[in-house]
Design a protein around this motif. Structure first.
Motif, mmCIF file in Angstrom:
data_model
loop_
_atom_site.group_PDB
_atom_site.id
_atom_site.type_symbol
_atom_site.label_atom_id
_atom_site.label_comp_id
_atom_site.label_asym_id
_atom_site.label_seq_id
_atom_site.Cartn_x
_atom_site.Cartn_y
_atom_site.Cartn_z
ATOM 1 N N SER B 24 0.739 -1.191 0.001
ATOM 2 C CA SER B 24 -0.119 -0.217 -0.043
ATOM 3 C C SER B 24 0.719 1.480 -0.023
ATOM 4 N N PRO B 25 0.322 2.479 -0.570
ATOM 5 C CA PRO B 25 1.144 3.655 -0.516
ATOM 6 C C PRO B 25 1.395 4.039 1.063
ATOM 7 N N LEU B 26 2.507 4.658 1.217
ATOM 8 C CA LEU B 26 2.909 5.197 2.716
ATOM 9 C C LEU B 26 3.398 6.465 2.786
ATOM 10 N N THR B 27 3.332 7.207 3.727
ATOM 11 C CA THR B 27 4.025 8.493 4.036
ATOM 12 C C THR B 27 5.293 8.202 4.341
ATOM 13 N N VAL B 28 6.026 9.388 4.198
ATOM 14 C CA VAL B 28 7.418 9.447 4.382
ATOM 15 C C VAL B 28 7.805 9.066 6.072
ATOM 16 N N GLY B 29 6.791 9.373 6.920
ATOM 17 C CA GLY B 29 7.030 8.941 8.361
ATOM 18 C C GLY B 29 6.780 7.551 8.430
ATOM 19 N N GLU B 30 5.826 6.894 7.897
ATOM 20 C CA GLU B 30 5.643 5.599 8.070
ATOM 21 C C GLU B 30 6.648 4.886 7.522
ATOM 22 N N ILE B 31 7.279 5.247 6.578
ATOM 23 C CA ILE B 31 8.175 4.281 5.725
ATOM 24 C C ILE B 31 9.643 4.450 6.591
ATOM 25 N N SER B 32 9.995 5.629 7.159
ATOM 26 C CA SER B 32 11.141 5.763 8.108
ATOM 27 C C SER B 32 10.936 5.100 9.451
ATOM 28 N N GLU B 33 9.634 5.058 9.819
ATOM 29 C CA GLU B 33 9.516 4.199 10.880
ATOM 30 C C GLU B 33 9.577 2.712 10.847
ATOM 31 N N ARG B 34 9.092 2.320 9.707
ATOM 32 C CA ARG B 34 8.885 0.702 9.540
ATOM 33 C C ARG B 34 10.424 0.234 9.212
ATOM 34 N N LEU B 35 11.363 0.910 8.414
ATOM 35 C CA LEU B 35 12.550 0.746 7.918
ATOM 36 C C LEU B 35 13.707 0.809 9.225
#
Lengths: 113, 113
Positions: B24-35
């Motif tokens: 699914s599409p994600l925001t920058v914050g979600e991406i940096s958090e998950r990675l």
DNA sequence: CCATTATATTCCTTTACAGGAATATTCCGA
DNA sequence: TCGGAATATTCCTGTAAAGGAATATAATGG
């Protein structure tokens, strides 16, 4: 999918080597000649492709015949299967979700999905 | 096939971002958090993916929602078609030829094909 | 307008990698 | 055994790219 496959193919000369080997196995000399690069560079690029598992080498006297291995390409092909929905699905739900995100400035109250 | 696609995916964090966005599409914050990486690094990697045409971005207030584009994956899938013969063909003649090259140089070989 | 949140950019440093040049290695034939 | 051909490796250098830290930009609510 190992990242080494992508980094190996990211270098233009190595990508061209792979494209060349698609038709038939070749010696180092043939490769360096067809790409217009010097022999040591060809050997170095072939070393990277070898370490990445993209090619195999067979000795023929003092020549080395390089050929593609099937595994990395099969692996990429398998990996891409899970991305096919990007162009095979209609993708309506996801587009709708994005629309909702854009229209709802504060997604705290109304949950559409 | 542009090499920029491969070099973009060669970086492990960027590869992971792509894998994340597959769902699914994600925001920058979600991406940096998950990675587990810092926000500026996430933004920088997303910039590379954007320039390579691998992702699209949609503005949602002061957020940026990143999603995969279909084109590069479709392009890779098409590119791989011409490599399918590596594992779909039996490829007997070529293997036999290479085998002969190898056996001719060895003094004694009792190996059968 | 101000503070806050989310994201992007810049600067700096370190490291990886590509090409050039030279050299080492291996194999064959005379 | 020697020389030449084919290939691999080493050393050197320049450049690109990644991460950290700090800062800039943009949008929102009050």
């Amino acid at each position: 999918m190992k990242a080494s496959i992508f980094s190996a193919l990211a270098e233009p000369n190595r990508f061209q080597i792979v494209e060349l080997l698609q038709s038939s196995p070749l010696t180092v000399g043939e490769i360096s000649e067809r790409l217009g690069i010097r022999q040591p560079q060809a050997s170095k690029h072939l070393r990277v492709l070898l370490d990445a598992g993209i090619v195999d080498v067979i000795a023929d006297a003092n020549r080395r015949i390089y050929k593609l291995r099937q595994e990395p390409f099969q692996e990429m092909d398998d990996w891409l299967i899970s991305y096919r929905h990007l162009w095979e699905d209609r993708f309506d739900r996801l587009d709708a979700y994005l629309q909702v995100l854009q229209n709802n400035k504060k997604p705290q109250s109304d949950e559409e999905l």
